[in-house]
Design a protein around this motif. Structure first.
Motif, PDB file in Angstrom:
ATOM      1  N   LEU A 139       0.820  -1.197   0.000  1.00 32.92           N
ATOM      2  CA  LEU A 139       0.000   0.000   0.000  1.00 32.92           C
ATOM      3  C   LEU A 139       0.862   1.258   0.000  1.00 32.92           C
ATOM      4  O   LEU A 139       0.453   2.293  -0.511  1.00 32.92           O
ATOM      5  CB  LEU A 139      -0.951   0.005   1.200  1.00 32.92           C
ATOM      6  N   TYR A 166       2.693   4.527  -4.068  1.00 29.92           N
ATOM      7  CA  TYR A 166       1.641   5.469  -4.453  1.00 29.92           C
ATOM      8  C   TYR A 166       0.672   4.954  -5.511  1.00 29.92           C
ATOM      9  O   TYR A 166      -0.547   5.116  -5.332  1.00 29.92           O
ATOM     10  CB  TYR A 166       2.259   6.794  -4.907  1.00 29.92           C
ATOM     11  N   ASN A 183      -0.563   2.211  -5.988  1.00 32.57           N
ATOM     12  CA  ASN A 183      -1.495   1.242  -5.410  1.00 32.57           C
ATOM     13  C   ASN A 183      -2.698   1.915  -4.735  1.00 32.57           C
ATOM     14  O   ASN A 183      -3.762   1.325  -4.628  1.00 32.57           O
ATOM     15  CB  ASN A 183      -0.773   0.314  -4.440  1.00 32.57           C
ATOM     16  N   TYR A 184      -2.534   3.169  -4.305  1.00 28.41           N
ATOM     17  CA  TYR A 184      -3.675   3.904  -3.753  1.00 28.41           C
ATOM     18  C   TYR A 184      -4.751   4.078  -4.818  1.00 28.41           C
ATOM     19  O   TYR A 184      -5.938   3.964  -4.539  1.00 28.41           O
ATOM     20  CB  TYR A 184      -3.248   5.285  -3.241  1.00 28.41           C
ATOM     21  N   LYS A 185      -4.328   4.370  -6.051  1.00 31.94           N
ATOM     22  CA  LYS A 185      -5.284   4.555  -7.148  1.00 31.94           C
ATOM     23  C   LYS A 185      -6.033   3.259  -7.440  1.00 31.94           C
ATOM     24  O   LYS A 185      -7.227   3.270  -7.724  1.00 31.94           O
ATOM     25  CB  LYS A 185      -4.564   5.032  -8.406  1.00 31.94           C
ATOM     26  N   LYS A 193      -8.907   2.683  -5.079  1.00 29.94           N
ATOM     27  CA  LYS A 193     -10.038   3.599  -5.222  1.00 29.94           C
ATOM     28  C   LYS A 193     -11.223   2.926  -5.918  1.00 29.94           C
ATOM     29  O   LYS A 193     -12.371   3.184  -5.573  1.00 29.94           O
ATOM     30  CB  LYS A 193      -9.605   4.838  -6.000  1.00 29.94           C
TER      31      LYS A 193
END
Length: 87
Positions: free
Chosen positions: A65, A68, A70-72, A75
């Motif tokens: 996680l 960065y 991987n945050y998208k 979503k």
């Protein structure tokens, strides 16, 4: 790859690496399923990677996680019920 086979692969990984006894969560993230493991106290260790299993090839890879992009991915993730045998 069938979903239950992917669950089995993820569970095997978490058991070998961390001694986990179940899956804490499963998400559909498009081309992959995302799995998180849990220990005997039903805890998820902070900082421990999750894993993704490719729906076509069955390839298993770590998913951090903290990276960065991987945050998208998260979503648009769709939560999936953890199969009873992996809870």
């Amino acid at each position: 790859m069938k979903f239950l086979k992917a669950c089995e692969s993820a569970m095997k990984y978490f058991k070998q690496q961390y001694g986990d006894i179940g899956l804490a969560s499963v998400m559909d993230i498009g081309e992959n399923w995302l799995f998180s493991g849990k220990n005997e106290n039903q805890n998820i260790l902070y900082g421990k990677e999750s894993v993704i299993v490719n729906k076509t090839t069955g390839e298993l890879q770590p998913f951090f996680l903290s990276e960065y992009p991987n945050y998208k991915v998260l979503k648009n993730a769709v939560k999936i019920e953890v199969p009873e045998q992996y809870k």
